[in-house]
Write a protein that holds these residues in place. Structure first.
Motif, PDB file in Angstrom:
ATOM      1  N   VAL A  10     -60.598 -60.163  39.136  1.00  0.00           N
ATOM      2  CA  VAL A  10     -61.180 -58.864  38.807  1.00  0.00           C
ATOM      3  C   VAL A  10     -60.108 -57.800  38.613  1.00  0.00           C
ATOM      4  O   VAL A  10     -60.163 -57.000  37.665  1.00  0.00           O
ATOM      5  CB  VAL A  10     -62.174 -58.435  39.915  1.00  0.00           C
ATOM      6  N   LEU A  11     -59.125 -57.777  39.495  1.00  0.00           N
ATOM      7  CA  LEU A  11     -58.132 -56.700  39.498  1.00  0.00           C
ATOM      8  C   LEU A  11     -57.366 -56.524  38.185  1.00  0.00           C
ATOM      9  O   LEU A  11     -57.028 -55.383  37.836  1.00  0.00           O
ATOM     10  CB  LEU A  11     -57.149 -56.899  40.655  1.00  0.00           C
ATOM     11  N   PRO A  12     -57.069 -57.583  37.435  1.00  0.00           N
ATOM     12  CA  PRO A  12     -56.357 -57.351  36.168  1.00  0.00           C
ATOM     13  C   PRO A  12     -57.101 -56.446  35.198  1.00  0.00           C
ATOM     14  O   PRO A  12     -56.485 -55.863  34.300  1.00  0.00           O
ATOM     15  CB  PRO A  12     -56.184 -58.764  35.592  1.00  0.00           C
ATOM     16  N   HIS A  13     -58.410 -56.320  35.375  1.00  0.00           N
ATOM     17  CA  HIS A  13     -59.237 -55.553  34.442  1.00  0.00           C
ATOM     18  C   HIS A  13     -59.634 -54.175  34.978  1.00  0.00           C
ATOM     19  O   HIS A  13     -60.423 -53.477  34.347  1.00  0.00           O
ATOM     20  CB  HIS A  13     -60.501 -56.356  34.115  1.00  0.00           C
ATOM     21  N   ILE A  14     -59.082 -53.808  36.141  1.00  0.00           N
ATOM     22  CA  ILE A  14     -59.417 -52.534  36.780  1.00  0.00           C
ATOM     23  C   ILE A  14     -58.156 -51.691  36.899  1.00  0.00           C
ATOM     24  O   ILE A  14     -57.134 -52.146  37.412  1.00  0.00           O
ATOM     25  CB  ILE A  14     -60.030 -52.751  38.180  1.00  0.00           C
ATOM     26  N   GLY A  15     -58.211 -50.457  36.443  1.00  0.00           N
ATOM     27  CA  GLY A  15     -57.052 -49.576  36.518  1.00  0.00           C
ATOM     28  C   GLY A  15     -56.704 -49.198  37.947  1.00  0.00           C
ATOM     29  O   GLY A  15     -57.579 -49.099  38.813  1.00  0.00           O
ATOM     30  N   LEU A  16     -55.429 -48.957  38.183  1.00  0.00           N
ATOM     31  CA  LEU A  16     -54.975 -48.556  39.510  1.00  0.00           C
ATOM     32  C   LEU A  16     -55.623 -47.257  39.976  1.00  0.00           C
ATOM     33  O   LEU A  16     -55.721 -47.000  41.179  1.00  0.00           O
ATOM     34  CB  LEU A  16     -53.454 -48.394  39.519  1.00  0.00           C
ATOM     35  N   GLU A  17     -56.065 -46.437  39.046  1.00  0.00           N
ATOM     36  CA  GLU A  17     -56.678 -45.160  39.417  1.00  0.00           C
ATOM     37  C   GLU A  17     -58.009 -45.328  40.141  1.00  0.00           C
ATOM     38  O   GLU A  17     -58.563 -44.351  40.673  1.00  0.00           O
ATOM     39  CB  GLU A  17     -56.875 -44.277  38.186  1.00  0.00           C
ATOM     40  N   HIS A  18     -58.511 -46.556  40.216  1.00  0.00           N
ATOM     41  CA  HIS A  18     -59.789 -46.812  40.878  1.00  0.00           C
ATOM     42  C   HIS A  18     -59.647 -47.529  42.218  1.00  0.00           C
ATOM     43  O   HIS A  18     -60.657 -47.856  42.850  1.00  0.00           O
ATOM     44  CB  HIS A  18     -60.695 -47.646  39.964  1.00  0.00           C
ATOM     45  N   LEU A  19     -58.425 -47.768  42.655  1.00  0.00           N
ATOM     46  CA  LEU A  19     -58.190 -48.588  43.843  1.00  0.00           C
ATOM     47  C   LEU A  19     -57.614 -47.790  45.002  1.00  0.00           C
ATOM     48  O   LEU A  19     -56.855 -46.849  44.807  1.00  0.00           O
ATOM     49  CB  LEU A  19     -57.221 -49.730  43.517  1.00  0.00           C
ATOM     50  N   VAL A  20     -58.003 -48.180  46.210  1.00  0.00           N
ATOM     51  CA  VAL A  20     -57.342 -47.723  47.427  1.00  0.00           C
ATOM     52  C   VAL A  20     -57.053 -48.956  48.279  1.00  0.00           C
ATOM     53  O   VAL A  20     -57.670 -50.016  48.102  1.00  0.00           O
ATOM     54  CB  VAL A  20     -58.188 -46.705  48.226  1.00  0.00           C
ATOM     55  N   LEU A  21     -56.103 -48.807  49.196  1.00  0.00           N
ATOM     56  CA  LEU A  21     -55.686 -49.919  50.049  1.00  0.00           C
ATOM     57  C   LEU A  21     -56.329 -49.820  51.426  1.00  0.00           C
ATOM     58  O   LEU A  21     -56.597 -48.731  51.920  1.00  0.00           O
ATOM     59  CB  LEU A  21     -54.166 -49.926  50.210  1.00  0.00           C
ATOM     60  N   GLU A  22     -56.529 -50.974  52.046  1.00  0.00           N
ATOM     61  CA  GLU A  22     -57.077 -51.003  53.408  1.00  0.00           C
ATOM     62  C   GLU A  22     -56.678 -52.314  54.079  1.00  0.00           C
ATOM     63  O   GLU A  22     -56.384 -53.308  53.408  1.00  0.00           O
ATOM     64  CB  GLU A  22     -58.595 -50.898  53.380  1.00  0.00           C
ATOM     65  N   THR A  23     -56.666 -52.293  55.410  1.00  0.00           N
ATOM     66  CA  THR A  23     -56.434 -53.542  56.147  1.00  0.00           C
ATOM     67  C   THR A  23     -57.699 -54.060  56.814  1.00  0.00           C
ATOM     68  O   THR A  23     -57.860 -55.265  56.981  1.00  0.00           O
ATOM     69  CB  THR A  23     -55.355 -53.370  57.235  1.00  0.00           C
ATOM     70  N   ASP A  24     -58.597 -53.165  57.237  1.00  0.00           N
ATOM     71  CA  ASP A  24     -59.737 -53.517  58.082  1.00  0.00           C
ATOM     72  C   ASP A  24     -59.256 -54.107  59.409  1.00  0.00           C
ATOM     73  O   ASP A  24     -59.943 -54.916  60.025  1.00  0.00           O
ATOM     74  CB  ASP A  24     -60.690 -54.488  57.383  1.00  0.00           C
ATOM     75  N   ALA A  25     -58.052 -53.716  59.826  1.00  0.00           N
ATOM     76  CA  ALA A  25     -57.521 -54.194  61.100  1.00  0.00           C
ATOM     77  C   ALA A  25     -58.525 -53.928  62.228  1.00  0.00           C
ATOM     78  O   ALA A  25     -59.191 -52.893  62.223  1.00  0.00           O
ATOM     79  CB  ALA A  25     -56.199 -53.478  61.394  1.00  0.00           C
ATOM     80  N   PRO A  26     -58.655 -54.896  63.153  1.00  0.00           N
ATOM     81  CA  PRO A  26     -57.853 -56.110  63.364  1.00  0.00           C
ATOM     82  C   PRO A  26     -58.353 -57.335  62.612  1.00  0.00           C
ATOM     83  O   PRO A  26     -57.955 -58.457  62.930  1.00  0.00           O
ATOM     84  CB  PRO A  26     -57.992 -56.317  64.875  1.00  0.00           C
ATOM     85  N   TYR A  27     -59.222 -57.132  61.623  1.00  0.00           N
ATOM     86  CA  TYR A  27     -59.841 -58.252  60.908  1.00  0.00           C
ATOM     87  C   TYR A  27     -59.152 -58.507  59.564  1.00  0.00           C
ATOM     88  O   TYR A  27     -58.424 -57.672  59.046  1.00  0.00           O
ATOM     89  CB  TYR A  27     -61.330 -57.957  60.677  1.00  0.00           C
ATOM     90  N   LEU A  28     -59.412 -59.695  58.987  1.00  0.00           N
ATOM     91  CA  LEU A  28     -59.023 -60.040  57.616  1.00  0.00           C
ATOM     92  C   LEU A  28     -57.533 -59.836  57.330  1.00  0.00           C
ATOM     93  O   LEU A  28     -57.149 -59.224  56.321  1.00  0.00           O
ATOM     94  CB  LEU A  28     -59.862 -59.235  56.605  1.00  0.00           C
ATOM     95  N   ALA A  29     -56.704 -60.357  58.189  1.00  0.00           N
ATOM     96  CA  ALA A  29     -55.252 -60.248  57.982  1.00  0.00           C
ATOM     97  C   ALA A  29     -54.837 -60.954  56.699  1.00  0.00           C
ATOM     98  O   ALA A  29     -55.337 -62.029  56.377  1.00  0.00           O
ATOM     99  CB  ALA A  29     -54.502 -60.852  59.161  1.00  0.00           C
ATOM    100  N   PRO A  30     -53.913 -60.349  55.945  1.00  0.00           N
ATOM    101  CA  PRO A  30     -53.449 -60.979  54.706  1.00  0.00           C
ATOM    102  C   PRO A  30     -52.547 -62.172  54.992  1.00  0.00           C
ATOM    103  O   PRO A  30     -51.977 -62.304  56.087  1.00  0.00           O
ATOM    104  CB  PRO A  30     -52.661 -59.850  54.031  1.00  0.00           C
ATOM    105  N   VAL A  31     -52.414 -63.039  53.999  1.00  0.00           N
ATOM    106  CA  VAL A  31     -51.427 -64.114  54.059  1.00  0.00           C
ATOM    107  C   VAL A  31     -50.041 -63.477  54.174  1.00  0.00           C
ATOM    108  O   VAL A  31     -49.778 -62.466  53.497  1.00  0.00           O
ATOM    109  CB  VAL A  31     -51.539 -64.981  52.782  1.00  0.00           C
ATOM    110  N   PRO A  32     -49.148 -63.931  55.030  1.00  0.00           N
ATOM    111  CA  PRO A  32     -49.159 -65.179  55.800  1.00  0.00           C
ATOM    112  C   PRO A  32     -49.717 -65.053  57.204  1.00  0.00           C
ATOM    113  O   PRO A  32     -49.516 -65.960  58.028  1.00  0.00           O
ATOM    114  CB  PRO A  32     -47.667 -65.520  55.857  1.00  0.00           C
ATOM    115  N   TYR A  33     -50.444 -63.973  57.508  1.00  0.00           N
ATOM    116  CA  TYR A  33     -50.977 -63.775  58.852  1.00  0.00           C
ATOM    117  C   TYR A  33     -52.465 -64.094  58.939  1.00  0.00           C
ATOM    118  O   TYR A  33     -53.098 -63.791  59.947  1.00  0.00           O
ATOM    119  CB  TYR A  33     -50.756 -62.321  59.290  1.00  0.00           C
ATOM    120  N   ARG A  34     -53.006 -64.714  57.906  1.00  0.00           N
ATOM    121  CA  ARG A  34     -54.432 -65.003  57.886  1.00  0.00           C
ATOM    122  C   ARG A  34     -54.840 -65.779  59.140  1.00  0.00           C
ATOM    123  O   ARG A  34     -54.177 -66.743  59.540  1.00  0.00           O
ATOM    124  CB  ARG A  34     -54.808 -65.799  56.635  1.00  0.00           C
ATOM    125  N   GLY A  35     -55.934 -65.349  59.754  1.00  0.00           N
ATOM    126  CA  GLY A  35     -56.403 -65.979  60.966  1.00  0.00           C
ATOM    127  C   GLY A  35     -55.865 -65.358  62.236  1.00  0.00           C
ATOM    128  O   GLY A  35     -56.342 -65.659  63.333  1.00  0.00           O
TER     129      GLY A  35
END
Length: 268
Positions: A195-220
Protein backbone atom coordinates in the motif's frame (compact mmCIF):
# COMPACT_ATOMS: atom_id res chain seq x y z
CA UNK A 1 16.34 14.73 12.21
CA UNK A 2 13.57 14.45 14.76
CA UNK A 3 10.75 11.92 14.96
CA UNK A 4 7.36 11.90 16.68
CA UNK A 5 5.92 8.69 18.11
CA UNK A 6 2.20 9.37 17.76
CA UNK A 7 1.03 6.33 19.74
CA UNK A 8 2.82 4.67 22.67
CA UNK A 9 1.56 3.29 25.98
CA UNK A 10 4.73 4.16 27.86
CA UNK A 11 2.88 4.26 31.17
CA UNK A 12 2.33 0.49 30.86
CA UNK A 13 3.51 -1.77 33.67
CA UNK A 14 6.02 -3.34 31.28
CA UNK A 15 8.08 -0.14 31.65
CA UNK A 16 7.90 0.00 35.44
CA UNK A 17 11.51 -1.07 35.96
CA UNK A 18 13.21 1.06 33.31
CA UNK A 19 10.91 3.93 32.42
CA UNK A 20 13.60 6.60 32.76
CA UNK A 21 16.11 4.56 30.76
CA UNK A 22 13.47 3.92 28.09
CA UNK A 23 12.87 7.65 27.72
CA UNK A 24 16.61 8.31 27.54
CA UNK A 25 16.95 5.73 24.76
CA UNK A 26 14.15 7.46 22.87
CA UNK A 27 15.84 10.82 23.26
CA UNK A 28 19.10 9.35 21.98
CA UNK A 29 17.22 8.27 18.84
CA UNK A 30 15.88 11.83 18.39
CA UNK A 31 12.31 11.04 19.34
CA UNK A 32 11.18 14.56 20.21
CA UNK A 33 7.62 13.73 21.30
CA UNK A 34 5.77 10.64 22.49
CA UNK A 35 1.97 10.79 22.31
CA UNK A 36 0.23 8.69 24.96
CA UNK A 37 -3.26 7.29 24.30
CA UNK A 38 -5.39 6.55 27.34
CA UNK A 39 -7.22 3.24 27.67
CA UNK A 40 -9.56 3.54 30.65
CA UNK A 41 -9.95 5.04 34.10
CA UNK A 42 -7.26 2.71 35.46
CA UNK A 43 -4.56 4.05 33.11
CA UNK A 44 -5.07 7.77 33.71
CA UNK A 45 -2.87 8.23 36.78
CA UNK A 46 0.22 6.59 35.28
CA UNK A 47 -0.16 8.48 32.02
CA UNK A 48 -0.65 11.83 33.71
CA UNK A 49 2.35 11.31 35.97
CA UNK A 50 4.50 11.11 32.83
CA UNK A 51 2.73 14.06 31.23
CA UNK A 52 3.36 16.19 34.30
CA UNK A 53 7.00 15.13 34.55
CA UNK A 54 7.77 15.61 30.83
CA UNK A 55 5.19 18.15 29.58
CA UNK A 56 7.07 18.94 26.34
CA UNK A 57 7.85 15.32 25.43
CA UNK A 58 5.10 13.05 26.72
CA UNK A 59 1.75 14.36 25.50
CA UNK A 60 -1.45 12.81 26.89
CA UNK A 61 -4.69 11.93 25.15
CA UNK A 62 -7.96 11.18 26.88
CA UNK A 63 -10.40 8.51 25.80
CA UNK A 64 -11.95 5.11 26.39
CA UNK A 65 -10.39 2.27 24.38
CA UNK A 66 -12.99 0.03 22.73
CA UNK A 67 -11.45 -3.14 24.18
CA UNK A 68 -12.12 -1.70 27.65
CA UNK A 69 -15.81 -1.06 26.97
CA UNK A 70 -18.10 -3.12 29.23
CA UNK A 71 -21.44 -2.68 30.96
CA UNK A 72 -19.79 0.14 32.96
CA UNK A 73 -19.36 2.22 29.79
CA UNK A 74 -21.43 5.15 31.06
CA UNK A 75 -19.32 5.46 34.20
CA UNK A 76 -16.11 5.24 32.18
CA UNK A 77 -17.32 7.89 29.75
CA UNK A 78 -18.22 10.16 32.64
CA UNK A 79 -14.60 9.98 33.79
CA UNK A 80 -13.35 10.78 30.27
CA UNK A 81 -15.70 13.76 30.00
CA UNK A 82 -14.65 15.06 33.40
CA UNK A 83 -10.98 14.81 32.45
CA UNK A 84 -11.54 16.58 29.13
CA UNK A 85 -13.32 19.40 30.93
CA UNK A 86 -10.69 19.78 33.64
CA UNK A 87 -7.39 19.99 31.76
CA UNK A 88 -5.75 20.14 28.35
CA UNK A 89 -5.19 17.02 26.26
CA UNK A 90 -3.64 16.84 22.82
CA UNK A 91 -6.24 14.42 21.41
CA UNK A 92 -9.21 12.22 22.17
CA UNK A 93 -7.98 8.66 22.17
CA UNK A 94 -7.64 5.82 22.03
CA UNK A 95 -11.18 5.37 20.72
CA UNK A 96 -12.81 3.25 18.03
CA UNK A 97 -14.06 -0.27 17.41
CA UNK A 98 -12.57 -3.67 18.29
CA UNK A 99 -14.21 -6.81 16.92
CA UNK A 100 -11.25 -9.11 17.51
CA UNK A 101 -11.53 -10.26 21.11
CA UNK A 102 -15.14 -10.10 22.18
CA UNK A 103 -18.43 -9.04 20.57
CA UNK A 104 -20.39 -8.85 23.82
CA UNK A 105 -20.41 -5.06 24.09
CA UNK A 106 -20.39 -3.99 20.44
CA UNK A 107 -23.46 -1.77 20.83
CA UNK A 108 -21.77 -0.05 23.76
CA UNK A 109 -18.59 0.33 21.69
CA UNK A 110 -20.53 2.21 19.02
CA UNK A 111 -22.14 4.44 21.64
CA UNK A 112 -18.78 5.21 23.24
CA UNK A 113 -17.16 5.83 19.85
CA UNK A 114 -19.84 8.24 18.66
CA UNK A 115 -19.91 10.08 21.98
CA UNK A 116 -16.16 10.61 21.96
CA UNK A 117 -16.10 11.66 18.31
CA UNK A 118 -18.64 14.36 19.18
CA UNK A 119 -16.56 15.52 22.14
CA UNK A 120 -13.48 15.74 19.94
CA UNK A 121 -15.32 17.87 17.39
CA UNK A 122 -16.72 20.12 20.11
CA UNK A 123 -13.29 20.70 21.65
CA UNK A 124 -11.50 20.88 18.27
CA UNK A 125 -9.21 17.99 19.18
CA UNK A 126 -7.91 15.30 16.83
CA UNK A 127 -8.75 11.66 17.50
CA UNK A 128 -6.59 8.56 17.66
CA UNK A 129 -8.66 5.65 16.37
CA UNK A 130 -8.34 1.94 16.97
CA UNK A 131 -10.06 -0.24 14.36
CA UNK A 132 -9.41 -3.95 14.77
CA UNK A 133 -11.48 -6.33 12.68
CA UNK A 134 -12.68 -9.81 13.56
CA UNK A 135 -15.67 -12.14 13.62
CA UNK A 136 -16.18 -11.40 9.90
CA UNK A 137 -16.70 -7.68 10.57
CA UNK A 138 -14.51 -4.91 9.19
CA UNK A 139 -13.87 -2.40 11.98
CA UNK A 140 -12.28 0.15 9.65
CA UNK A 141 -15.27 0.15 7.30
CA UNK A 142 -17.79 0.45 10.13
CA UNK A 143 -15.82 3.25 11.80
CA UNK A 144 -15.52 5.11 8.51
CA UNK A 145 -19.24 4.67 7.86
CA UNK A 146 -20.04 6.24 11.23
CA UNK A 147 -17.64 9.16 10.72
CA UNK A 148 -19.12 9.89 7.30
CA UNK A 149 -22.66 9.63 8.67
CA UNK A 150 -21.93 12.04 11.54
CA UNK A 151 -20.20 14.54 9.23
CA UNK A 152 -18.70 16.38 12.19
CA UNK A 153 -17.05 19.63 11.08
CA UNK A 154 -13.27 19.67 10.94
CA UNK A 155 -12.92 16.26 12.60
CA UNK A 156 -9.44 14.94 11.98
CA UNK A 157 -6.88 12.61 13.49
CA UNK A 158 -5.14 9.31 12.92
CA UNK A 159 -6.22 5.83 11.96
CA UNK A 160 -3.85 4.18 14.43
CA UNK A 161 -2.03 0.99 13.37
CA UNK A 162 -3.26 1.25 9.81
CA UNK A 163 -2.92 -2.10 8.00
CA UNK A 164 -5.76 -1.76 5.51
CA UNK A 165 -6.08 -1.89 1.76
CA UNK A 166 -5.21 0.87 -0.70
CA UNK A 167 -8.91 1.69 -1.08
CA UNK A 168 -9.22 2.01 2.69
CA UNK A 169 -6.14 4.23 2.79
CA UNK A 170 -7.66 6.53 0.18
CA UNK A 171 -10.95 6.58 2.08
CA UNK A 172 -9.23 7.58 5.33
CA UNK A 173 -7.27 10.30 3.56
CA UNK A 174 -10.39 11.62 1.82
CA UNK A 175 -12.00 12.07 5.24
CA UNK A 176 -9.04 14.16 6.39
CA UNK A 177 -7.18 11.59 8.47
CA UNK A 178 -3.55 10.51 8.65
CA UNK A 179 -2.41 6.89 8.57
CA UNK A 180 -0.46 5.70 11.61
CA UNK A 181 2.28 3.36 10.42
CA UNK A 182 4.00 1.12 12.95
CA UNK A 183 5.93 -2.08 13.42
CA UNK A 184 3.65 -4.15 11.17
CA UNK A 185 5.32 -2.37 8.24
CA UNK A 186 8.48 -4.37 9.01
CA UNK A 187 6.74 -7.76 9.12
CA UNK A 188 7.34 -10.10 6.21
CA UNK A 189 3.61 -10.66 5.58
CA UNK A 190 2.33 -7.40 7.07
CA UNK A 191 0.82 -6.34 3.73
CA UNK A 192 1.26 -2.61 4.21
CA UNK A 193 4.34 -2.72 1.95
CA UNK A 194 1.90 -3.17 -0.96
CA UNK A 195 0.00 0.00 0.00
CA UNK A 196 2.69 2.49 1.02
CA UNK A 197 4.25 2.90 -2.46
CA UNK A 198 0.97 4.47 -3.59
CA UNK A 199 0.48 6.83 -0.63
CA UNK A 200 2.28 10.16 -0.33
CA UNK A 201 4.40 10.89 2.71
CA UNK A 202 2.15 13.85 3.47
CA UNK A 203 -0.50 11.38 4.67
CA UNK A 204 1.63 9.34 7.08
CA UNK A 205 2.63 9.56 10.72
CA UNK A 206 4.86 7.20 12.70
CA UNK A 207 3.97 5.18 15.79
CA UNK A 208 5.27 2.28 17.85
CA UNK A 209 2.19 1.28 19.89
CA UNK A 210 4.74 0.40 22.57
CA UNK A 211 4.94 -1.98 24.36
CA UNK A 212 3.14 -3.88 21.58
CA UNK A 213 3.96 -4.74 17.94
CA UNK A 214 7.73 -4.32 18.07
CA UNK A 215 9.33 -3.99 14.63
CA UNK A 216 11.80 -6.49 13.19
CA UNK A 217 14.35 -7.46 14.54
CA UNK A 218 12.60 -7.10 17.91
CA UNK A 219 9.33 -8.71 16.86
CA UNK A 220 7.83 -10.67 19.73
CA UNK A 221 9.69 -8.66 22.34
CA UNK A 222 8.68 -5.54 24.22
CA UNK A 223 8.40 -2.52 21.95
CA UNK A 224 9.58 0.98 22.89
CA UNK A 225 9.74 4.44 21.26
CA UNK A 226 13.48 4.14 20.50
CA UNK A 227 12.55 1.61 17.81
CA UNK A 228 10.62 4.25 15.85
CA UNK A 229 13.67 4.88 13.68
CA UNK A 230 13.43 1.28 12.40
CA UNK A 231 9.88 1.99 11.22
CA UNK A 232 10.97 5.22 9.56
CA UNK A 233 13.76 3.36 7.78
CA UNK A 234 11.35 0.66 6.60
CA UNK A 235 9.04 3.30 5.10
CA UNK A 236 12.04 4.94 3.45
CA UNK A 237 13.07 1.61 1.93
CA UNK A 238 9.57 0.81 0.68
CA UNK A 239 9.15 4.24 -0.88
CA UNK A 240 12.75 4.45 -2.09
CA UNK A 241 13.46 7.76 -0.39
CA UNK A 242 15.86 8.85 2.32
CA UNK A 243 15.01 8.44 5.98
CA UNK A 244 15.44 12.19 6.40
CA UNK A 245 12.55 12.71 3.98
CA UNK A 246 10.38 10.34 5.97
CA UNK A 247 11.32 12.07 9.22
CA UNK A 248 10.68 15.54 7.87
CA UNK A 249 7.27 14.75 6.42
CA UNK A 250 5.93 12.54 9.21
CA UNK A 251 7.06 14.93 11.93
CA UNK A 252 5.43 17.87 10.14
CA UNK A 253 2.27 15.82 9.66
CA UNK A 254 2.14 14.97 13.35
CA UNK A 255 2.75 18.53 14.48
CA UNK A 256 0.01 19.76 12.15
CA UNK A 257 -2.50 17.82 14.25
CA UNK A 258 -1.57 19.42 17.55
CA UNK A 259 -4.34 21.66 18.91
CA UNK A 260 -3.78 25.33 19.63
CA UNK A 261 -3.09 24.65 23.30
CA UNK A 262 0.15 22.95 22.27
CA UNK A 263 1.34 25.77 20.01
CA UNK A 264 4.44 26.19 22.18
CA UNK A 265 5.70 22.84 20.87
CA UNK A 266 5.55 23.88 17.22
CA UNK A 267 8.73 24.99 15.44
CA UNK A 268 9.23 28.73 14.95
Amino acid sequence: MTLVDTHAHIYDAQFADDQTDMLQRAEAQQISQIWMPNCANETISGMMALADQYPDRCLPMMGLHPAYVTDTVEEELAVVQDQLNRRAFMAVGEIGLDFYWDMTFVDQQFMAFETQLRWAAEQKLPVSMHTRSGHDRNAFAEAADLIEKLALPELTGIFHCFVGTLDEAHRAISMGFKLGIGGVSTFKNGGIDKVLPHIGLEHLVLETDAPYLAPVPYRGKRNEPAYLRLIAQRIADIKEVGIDDVARHTTANALSLLPALYANLLPG
